[in-house]
Design a protein around this motif. Structure first.
Motif, short mmCIF file in Angstrom:
data_model
loop_
_atom_site.label_atom_id
_atom_site.label_comp_id
_atom_site.label_asym_id
_atom_site.label_seq_id
_atom_site.Cartn_x
_atom_site.Cartn_y
_atom_site.Cartn_z
N ALA A 232 0.84 -1.21 0.00
CA ALA A 232 0.00 0.00 0.00
C ALA A 232 0.87 1.25 0.00
O ALA A 232 0.55 2.24 -0.69
N CYS A 233 1.97 1.21 0.74
CA CYS A 233 2.88 2.35 0.76
C CYS A 233 3.62 2.52 -0.56
O CYS A 233 3.77 3.64 -1.07
N VAL A 234 4.08 1.42 -1.13
CA VAL A 234 4.77 1.47 -2.43
C VAL A 234 3.91 2.19 -3.46
O VAL A 234 4.40 3.00 -4.25
N ASP A 235 2.63 1.91 -3.44
CA ASP A 235 1.71 2.43 -4.45
C ASP A 235 1.26 3.87 -4.18
O ASP A 235 0.60 4.47 -5.02
N ASN A 236 1.62 4.42 -3.02
CA ASN A 236 1.12 5.74 -2.64
C ASN A 236 2.24 6.61 -2.08
O ASN A 236 2.35 6.79 -0.86
N PRO A 237 3.08 7.18 -2.95
CA PRO A 237 4.15 8.06 -2.47
C PRO A 237 3.57 9.28 -1.76
O PRO A 237 2.47 9.74 -2.10
N PRO A 238 4.30 9.82 -0.78
CA PRO A 238 3.84 11.06 -0.14
C PRO A 238 3.71 12.19 -1.16
O PRO A 238 4.54 12.32 -2.06
N ALA A 239 2.68 13.01 -1.02
CA ALA A 239 2.43 14.09 -1.98
C ALA A 239 3.38 15.26 -1.72
O ALA A 239 3.70 15.59 -0.58
N ASP A 240 3.79 15.89 -2.79
CA ASP A 240 4.65 17.08 -2.70
C ASP A 240 3.76 18.32 -2.64
O ASP A 240 3.67 19.11 -3.57
N ASP A 241 3.10 18.48 -1.48
CA ASP A 241 2.12 19.55 -1.36
C ASP A 241 2.36 20.47 -0.16
O ASP A 241 1.56 21.38 0.10
N TYR A 256 5.15 5.63 9.11
CA TYR A 256 3.97 4.89 9.55
C TYR A 256 4.37 3.74 10.48
O TYR A 256 5.42 3.11 10.29
N ASN A 257 3.52 3.46 11.45
CA ASN A 257 3.58 2.20 12.18
C ASN A 257 2.86 1.14 11.36
O ASN A 257 1.77 1.39 10.84
N ILE A 258 3.46 -0.05 11.30
CA ILE A 258 2.72 -1.21 10.78
C ILE A 258 2.72 -2.26 11.88
O ILE A 258 3.74 -2.89 12.18
N GLY A 259 1.59 -2.41 12.52
CA GLY A 259 1.43 -3.37 13.59
C GLY A 259 0.04 -3.97 13.55
O GLY A 259 -0.74 -3.73 12.62
N ASN A 260 -0.26 -4.75 14.57
CA ASN A 260 -1.57 -5.42 14.65
C ASN A 260 -2.55 -4.65 15.53
O ASN A 260 -3.70 -5.03 15.65
N ASP A 299 0.03 2.22 17.52
CA ASP A 299 -1.08 3.06 17.09
C ASP A 299 -1.00 3.13 15.56
O ASP A 299 -0.04 3.65 15.01
N ILE A 300 -1.99 2.57 14.88
CA ILE A 300 -1.94 2.52 13.42
C ILE A 300 -2.96 3.46 12.78
O ILE A 300 -3.32 3.32 11.60
N ASP A 301 -3.39 4.47 13.53
CA ASP A 301 -4.39 5.41 13.01
C ASP A 301 -3.92 6.08 11.72
O ASP A 301 -4.71 6.26 10.78
N ALA A 302 -2.63 6.46 11.65
CA ALA A 302 -2.15 7.22 10.50
C ALA A 302 -2.22 6.40 9.21
O ALA A 302 -2.71 6.87 8.17
N ILE A 303 -1.76 5.16 9.25
CA ILE A 303 -1.76 4.34 8.03
C ILE A 303 -3.17 3.86 7.70
O ILE A 303 -3.51 3.67 6.52
N GLN A 304 -4.02 3.71 8.70
CA GLN A 304 -5.42 3.39 8.42
C GLN A 304 -6.09 4.57 7.71
O GLN A 304 -6.81 4.39 6.72
N ARG A 305 -5.84 5.75 8.21
CA ARG A 305 -6.45 6.96 7.64
C ARG A 305 -5.96 7.23 6.23
O ARG A 305 -6.75 7.50 5.32
#
Length: 332
Positions: A232-241, A256-260, A299-305
């Motif tokens: 999911a990260c590979v396919d979505n580079p951070p935006a230059d905004d 991002y955290n990647i956890g359970n 806390d995986i809120d950021a990668i979920q969002r």
């Protein structure tokens, strides 16, 4: 798309390479295949990926911490994105061989940043670690938390990787995403990790070592969930905004955290391994190890969002799958 994957003979790297190939991408995998643990397992992982990749996987043995060797290996090779998950892993081993961590995790990371810069890569995803949170007492660990007090050299090198990446995103505009992995386990896992060590000992009738008198909790994350997050990260580079990204950067750099998103007591994991093995464990309760922490919890809120990431594998399902793989792989 052709993607460079470092650590392709390692646990996470091989799993990522396999999934990329299965979905139709091409992968150039590199790995030093060092002897931190048995080389045979690393070569078996590579063979497994080659067997399932449908001709879309190429592998080169090279030490990415050696700039001359890396440059020679990549000469004439084309790729657009990079998944840099190769590293010298392990918290406890960093107490014994600190130079291995500086070479692989600092020089190696710098070399991959330089490759990304020279190639004009559209995105590099790299492995950080939950170890950067050190002895933080606030739970769960969030990417917004301060991470200035690592308790192991391994953690310090991973935090340094994040800081170097922020610099390259600022200076050169290279899109970068760092992933703080939480206790990864599953088929083809590492022999220095708890799931493997406990399974091996129980099946051999040997005692298992449990530190901090058993008061240990970990956010165990199944390998399939880790791979889903990486892709999911590979396919979505951070935006230059110029907007703040996960982790706080306003550059093209996200963390991002990647956890359970569950903190499991180690004794519960031992119970599940006992059930899967059909044997009881002989447990040795020991003091806390230097450089270790009592609890991790993501806390995986950021990668979920941002990416819709959602782990799906409970330890009640994942641990038996690992034990079944272990027994098949070793014929026990």
């Amino acid at each position: 798309m052709r993607i460079l994957v470092t650590g392709a003979a390692g646990f996470i790297g091989a799993a990522v390479a396999e999934r990329l190939c299965v979905r139709g991408d091409e992968v150039l995998g590199i790995d030093s295949v060092n002897d931190y643990y048995q080389v045979s397992l690393k070569r078996d992982r590579v063979a497994h990926v080659e067997g399932s990749a449908g001709g879309r996987f190429a592998f080169k043995q090279v030490d990415f911490a050696d700039w001359s060797a890396l440059s020679a290996a990549l000469e004439g090779e084309s790729f657009d994105r990079i998944v840099h998950v190769g590293a010298q892993a392990g918290v406890r081993y960093s107490l014994e061989n600190p130079r291995a961590y500086v070479e692989a995790n600092l020089m190696g990371h710098l070399n991959l940043l330089e490759v990304a810069r020279a190639r004009g890569s559209s995105h590099m995803v790299y492995a950080s670690s939950s170890s950067v949170y050190g002895g933080n007492e606030k739970l769960p660990f969030a990417v917004e938390d301060r991470v200035d007090h690592p308790v192991s050299l391994y953690a310090a090198t991973k935090r340094a990787d994040e800081l170097m990446s922020e610099t390259y995103a600022h200076l050169y505009g290279i899109p970068l995403t760092g992933l703080r992995f939480f206790t990864v386990y599953g088929p083809w896992g590492r022999p220095d990790m708890a799931a493997w060590l406990f399974t091996e000992a129980i099946l051999k009738g040997e005692p298992i070592k449990v530190f901090n008198q058993g008061e240990m909790w970990r956010d165990f994350t199944y390998i399939d969930d880790i791979v889903a997050g990486v892709l999911a990260c590979v396919d979505n580079p951070p935006a230059d905004d110029g907007a703040p990204k996960a982790g706080g950067s306003t550059k093209v750099h996200a963390l991002y955290n990647i956890g359970n998103h569950r903190s499991e007591k180690l004794t519960r994991v031992i119970e599940l391994i006992e059930d899967a093995c059909g044997r009881k464990a002989e447990v040795q309760l020991l003091p806390m190890q230097p450089g270790d922490v009592a609890r991790t919890y993501a806390d995986i809120d950021a990668i979920q969002r941002d990416l819709g990431y959602q782990p799906t594998t409970r330890i009640e399902d994942g641990i038996p799958k690992f034990v079944a793989w272990y027994r098949e792989y070793h014929g026990v």
